[in-house]
Design a protein around this motif. Sequence first.
Motif, short mmCIF file in Angstrom:
data_model
loop_
_atom_site.label_atom_id
_atom_site.label_comp_id
_atom_site.label_asym_id
_atom_site.label_seq_id
_atom_site.Cartn_x
_atom_site.Cartn_y
_atom_site.Cartn_z
N LEU A 245 -37.11 -11.54 -3.94
CA LEU A 245 -38.50 -11.84 -4.28
C LEU A 245 -38.91 -11.02 -5.50
CD1 LEU A 245 -41.15 -13.29 -3.46
CD2 LEU A 245 -41.70 -11.24 -2.11
N GLN A 246 -39.35 -11.73 -6.52
CA GLN A 246 -39.86 -11.06 -7.71
C GLN A 246 -41.26 -10.48 -7.46
OE1 GLN A 246 -39.76 -13.65 -11.10
NE2 GLN A 246 -37.53 -13.60 -11.29
N PRO A 247 -41.70 -9.52 -8.24
CA PRO A 247 -43.08 -9.02 -8.12
C PRO A 247 -44.08 -10.17 -8.29
CG PRO A 247 -41.79 -7.51 -9.45
CD PRO A 247 -40.91 -8.71 -9.22
N LEU A 248 -45.08 -10.18 -7.45
CA LEU A 248 -46.02 -11.30 -7.41
C LEU A 248 -46.98 -11.25 -8.61
CD1 LEU A 248 -44.93 -10.94 -4.44
CD2 LEU A 248 -47.09 -11.95 -3.72
N ARG A 249 -47.11 -12.41 -9.26
CA ARG A 249 -48.05 -12.58 -10.35
C ARG A 249 -48.28 -14.09 -10.55
NH1 ARG A 249 -45.89 -13.84 -15.36
NH2 ARG A 249 -47.64 -12.85 -16.38
N PRO A 250 -49.49 -14.49 -10.84
CA PRO A 250 -50.70 -13.66 -10.95
C PRO A 250 -51.26 -13.33 -9.57
CG PRO A 250 -51.25 -15.94 -11.34
CD PRO A 250 -49.77 -15.91 -11.12
N VAL A 251 -52.00 -12.24 -9.49
CA VAL A 251 -52.69 -11.84 -8.27
C VAL A 251 -54.16 -11.66 -8.63
CG1 VAL A 251 -52.90 -10.14 -6.46
CG2 VAL A 251 -50.64 -10.74 -7.32
N ARG A 252 -54.97 -12.57 -8.13
CA ARG A 252 -56.41 -12.51 -8.41
C ARG A 252 -57.15 -12.37 -7.09
NH1 ARG A 252 -54.66 -16.93 -11.59
NH2 ARG A 252 -54.61 -16.47 -13.83
N LEU A 253 -57.87 -11.25 -6.98
CA LEU A 253 -58.67 -10.99 -5.79
C LEU A 253 -60.12 -10.74 -6.23
CD1 LEU A 253 -56.30 -8.55 -3.83
CD2 LEU A 253 -56.46 -11.03 -3.63
N ARG A 254 -61.04 -11.35 -5.53
CA ARG A 254 -62.45 -11.15 -5.84
C ARG A 254 -63.20 -10.92 -4.52
NH1 ARG A 254 -65.98 -15.66 -8.86
NH2 ARG A 254 -65.84 -16.61 -6.79
N LEU A 255 -63.75 -9.72 -4.39
CA LEU A 255 -64.48 -9.35 -3.19
C LEU A 255 -65.97 -9.34 -3.48
CD1 LEU A 255 -61.55 -7.96 -2.85
CD2 LEU A 255 -62.67 -6.65 -1.05
N SER A 256 -66.75 -9.94 -2.63
CA SER A 256 -68.20 -9.98 -2.79
C SER A 256 -68.82 -8.81 -2.04
CB SER A 256 -68.74 -11.31 -2.25
OG SER A 256 -68.45 -11.44 -0.88
N ASN A 257 -69.75 -8.11 -2.72
CA ASN A 257 -70.43 -6.98 -2.10
C ASN A 257 -71.80 -7.36 -1.55
OD1 ASN A 257 -68.30 -5.30 -2.85
ND2 ASN A 257 -69.21 -4.92 -4.88
N ALA A 258 -72.27 -8.56 -1.86
CA ALA A 258 -73.62 -8.93 -1.46
C ALA A 258 -73.70 -9.21 0.04
CB ALA A 258 -74.08 -10.14 -2.26
N SER A 259 -72.66 -9.78 0.62
CA SER A 259 -72.70 -10.18 2.03
C SER A 259 -72.06 -9.11 2.91
CB SER A 259 -71.98 -11.52 2.21
OG SER A 259 -70.61 -11.38 1.83
#
Length: 294
Positions: free
Chosen positions: A128-142
């Motif tokens: 397994l190659q290193p994972l890319r792309p890795v996009r994470l978006r966490l919401s702080n409002a909720s």
Amino acid sequence: MSGKPPLPPSTAGRSTPAAPARSAGAPPASKTKPTLAHPPPHVVATLKPPPQVIPLRPPPAHLYRHQGAPPPRKPRHRQHHRRRRSACSCRRACCLATGVFLLLLCLALAASCLAYLYYRPRAPAFHLQPLRPVRLRLSNASFPSAMDAAVGVKAVSWNPNDRVAFRYGAGEGRVSLADPDGDVDLGWAGVAAFEHAPRTVASVAFVATAKGVVLDEAVAARVRERYRRRQLAFRVAVDARVGVRVAGMRSAMVPVRLACDGGVMARRGGSESDGGSNLGPMSKCQVYLFRVRW
């Protein structure tokens, strides 16, 4: 005393019957045989011997059979002989079928052993190659925190065989984020079918996406910190079917699972122009056939 007749002289040594006494005025006895008078009928009936009683015998058994009796059964020894003969024939057929099956099984095992010794098949190796792309978006409002993710996965396979090729059917790939409190599922994606020729390199790639993944506050804090430092750990699982192609012949497809537990994020600025060596270290994956390690 003068009325009694004189006694006859006795003869010594002789026993003669005594003559009947006669009365004084009776006529002399005649020399003719006297006639006896017939007794009355009731006396004759009592003097006759009783009649002989003849025992009655039952009529023959065949007379009863004509009077509505059921037909006679066949002799039991014939039925027993027929049953025994049918049982012997069934036993003989079962023994023959078992012998043929064992013979075919031995021939198949012998052919498999010869084919294995000739082709020397070896399992392919997956990394397994290193994972890319890795996009994470966490919401702080909720509250609690929700996360949207998109992770690209690519596994590289090497076929070390000279005469054996592998065929992989379409499957499904899943990605999860490793965490001490429990893995976080980041979605799944379909995997296309491909064929792996002898002495060649093949790859399995897909992009898993997830939206609105709910995280605990402690888990969300750890994910933010590790994502900033690019130290996130992933687990990848791919379920598909695999078959073998040897000398133009194809085998049946069987279930196969690819499990990779050491996935990491790729380095910043890395590319695959030099084979992906500058993306980071690759992790080895395990291959399972029927849940048994291959």
